[in-house]
Enzyme design. Structure first.
Site, PDB file in Angstrom:
ATOM      1  N   ARG A  77     -14.806  34.981  29.420  1.00 21.57           N
ATOM      2  CA  ARG A  77     -13.841  33.983  29.853  1.00 21.57           C
ATOM      3  C   ARG A  77     -14.592  32.655  29.936  1.00 21.57           C
ATOM      4  O   ARG A  77     -15.808  32.631  30.085  1.00 21.57           O
ATOM      5  CB  ARG A  77     -13.281  34.339  31.224  1.00 21.57           C
ATOM      6  CG  ARG A  77     -12.459  35.600  31.242  1.00 21.57           C
ATOM      7  CD  ARG A  77     -12.012  35.913  32.680  1.00 21.57           C
ATOM      8  NE  ARG A  77     -11.195  37.103  32.730  1.00 21.57           N
ATOM      9  CZ  ARG A  77     -11.660  38.332  32.959  1.00 21.57           C
ATOM     10  NH1 ARG A  77     -12.952  38.526  33.170  1.00 21.57           N
ATOM     11  NH2 ARG A  77     -10.844  39.360  32.995  1.00 21.57           N
ATOM     12  N   LYS A  85     -12.375  37.489  38.225  1.00 22.85           N
ATOM     13  CA  LYS A  85     -11.038  38.080  38.326  1.00 22.85           C
ATOM     14  C   LYS A  85     -11.086  39.583  38.619  1.00 22.85           C
ATOM     15  O   LYS A  85     -10.350  40.369  38.041  1.00 22.85           O
ATOM     16  CB  LYS A  85     -10.229  37.811  37.056  1.00 22.85           C
ATOM     17  CG  LYS A  85      -9.914  36.348  36.838  1.00 22.85           C
ATOM     18  CD  LYS A  85      -9.129  36.122  35.580  1.00 22.85           C
ATOM     19  CE  LYS A  85      -7.739  36.683  35.717  1.00 22.85           C
ATOM     20  NZ  LYS A  85      -6.888  36.379  34.558  1.00 22.85           N
ATOM     21  N   HIS A 114      -9.549  31.314  25.693  1.00 23.66           N
ATOM     22  CA  HIS A 114      -9.193  32.707  25.992  1.00 23.66           C
ATOM     23  C   HIS A 114      -8.802  33.475  24.728  1.00 23.66           C
ATOM     24  O   HIS A 114      -8.880  34.705  24.689  1.00 23.66           O
ATOM     25  CB  HIS A 114      -8.087  32.771  27.048  1.00 23.66           C
ATOM     26  CG  HIS A 114      -8.079  34.061  27.790  1.00 23.66           C
ATOM     27  ND1 HIS A 114      -9.047  34.399  28.717  1.00 23.66           N
ATOM     28  CD2 HIS A 114      -7.237  35.122  27.729  1.00 23.66           C
ATOM     29  CE1 HIS A 114      -8.794  35.605  29.199  1.00 23.66           C
ATOM     30  NE2 HIS A 114      -7.709  36.070  28.613  1.00 23.66           N
ATOM     31  N   ARG A 118     -11.641  35.636  23.691  1.00 27.13           N
ATOM     32  CA  ARG A 118     -11.739  36.901  24.431  1.00 27.13           C
ATOM     33  C   ARG A 118     -10.780  37.938  23.834  1.00 27.13           C
ATOM     34  O   ARG A 118     -11.154  39.086  23.605  1.00 27.13           O
ATOM     35  CB  ARG A 118     -11.451  36.663  25.907  1.00 27.13           C
ATOM     36  CG  ARG A 118     -11.530  37.918  26.757  1.00 27.13           C
ATOM     37  CD  ARG A 118     -11.480  37.563  28.235  1.00 27.13           C
ATOM     38  NE  ARG A 118     -11.214  38.711  29.076  1.00 27.13           N
ATOM     39  CZ  ARG A 118     -12.126  39.589  29.463  1.00 27.13           C
ATOM     40  NH1 ARG A 118     -13.376  39.471  29.076  1.00 27.13           N
ATOM     41  NH2 ARG A 118     -11.799  40.601  30.236  1.00 27.13           N
ATOM     42  N   HIS A 120     -12.688  45.252  32.097  1.00 30.26           N
ATOM     43  CA  HIS A 120     -11.373  45.532  32.680  1.00 30.26           C
ATOM     44  C   HIS A 120     -11.469  46.642  33.716  1.00 30.26           C
ATOM     45  O   HIS A 120     -11.950  47.733  33.417  1.00 30.26           O
ATOM     46  CB  HIS A 120     -10.381  45.974  31.605  1.00 30.26           C
ATOM     47  CG  HIS A 120     -10.010  44.891  30.657  1.00 30.26           C
ATOM     48  ND1 HIS A 120      -9.598  45.154  29.372  1.00 30.26           N
ATOM     49  CD2 HIS A 120      -9.976  43.542  30.783  1.00 30.26           C
ATOM     50  CE1 HIS A 120      -9.323  44.010  28.758  1.00 30.26           C
ATOM     51  NE2 HIS A 120      -9.547  43.020  29.596  1.00 30.26           N
ATOM     52  N   TYR A 131      -5.027  45.946  22.933  1.00 30.06           N
ATOM     53  CA  TYR A 131      -5.854  45.719  21.753  1.00 30.06           C
ATOM     54  C   TYR A 131      -5.785  46.882  20.777  1.00 30.06           C
ATOM     55  O   TYR A 131      -5.946  46.700  19.584  1.00 30.06           O
ATOM     56  CB  TYR A 131      -7.311  45.464  22.163  1.00 30.06           C
ATOM     57  CG  TYR A 131      -7.456  44.294  23.090  1.00 30.06           C
ATOM     58  CD1 TYR A 131      -7.067  43.015  22.701  1.00 30.06           C
ATOM     59  CD2 TYR A 131      -7.957  44.457  24.369  1.00 30.06           C
ATOM     60  CE1 TYR A 131      -7.172  41.939  23.553  1.00 30.06           C
ATOM     61  CE2 TYR A 131      -8.083  43.374  25.227  1.00 30.06           C
ATOM     62  CZ  TYR A 131      -7.683  42.124  24.811  1.00 30.06           C
ATOM     63  OH  TYR A 131      -7.793  41.050  25.659  1.00 30.06           O
TER      64      TYR A 131
END
Length: 145
Positions: free
Chosen positions: A7, A32, A96, A99, A122, A131
């Site tokens: 990020r 995050k 982004h 990413r 994640h 994805y």
């Protein structure tokens, strides 16, 4: 940013103490509520990082401005948008997107969904499955030839 699915805030906060040039490792501190991970650094990327460290050996951050301060997120947004214009994209490019491109790239080359999840940091796999849903290789090894 692309190679490690960073990020923009992770890129601007990247410090030399996260980079092990001898072992070729990058210790990624995610934001995050994402999970940290360690990524290999190889080839041209490793050579460029070594060159950057020689040029800015006194700076604690990997990517710095001319006055040795860490790059701002706004500066990175401007750099990426300018690169998109130079590449003649018909739409605005933002950091982004790099990413997301990492996630799609890894899925399209057959990487395991759990491995992609860990690579991108994640905490929840539902953020990763987007994805793999579009990957043309999704069903490649279901049946023998």
């Amino acid at each position: 940013m692309f190679r490690h699915g960073l990020r923009v805030s992770e890129l601007t906060a990247l410090r030399w103490d996260q980079v092990d040039l001898k072992k070729g490792l990058l210790h990624v501190r995610r934001v995050k509520n994402s999970l940290p991970s360690t990524h290999p650094v190889r080839g041209i990327e490793l050579r460029i990082l070594r060159q950057l460290q020689r040029l800015y050996s006194q700076a604690p951050y990997v990517f710095v401005s001319e006055n040795k301060a860490p790059l701002s997120t706004r500066t990175v947004h401007n750099i990426v948008a300018r690169a998109g214009k130079l590449a003649n994209f018909s739409f605005t490019i933002h950091p982004h997107m790099l990413r997301h491109s990492t996630g799609f790239y890894l899925a399209n080359y057959g990487q395991d969904t759990r491995a992609i999840q860990s690579y991108l940091g994640h905490a929840n796999i539902t953020n990763t499955v987007m994805y793999t849903e579009l990957s043309p290789l999704r069903f490649k090894n279901f049946w023998p030839d």
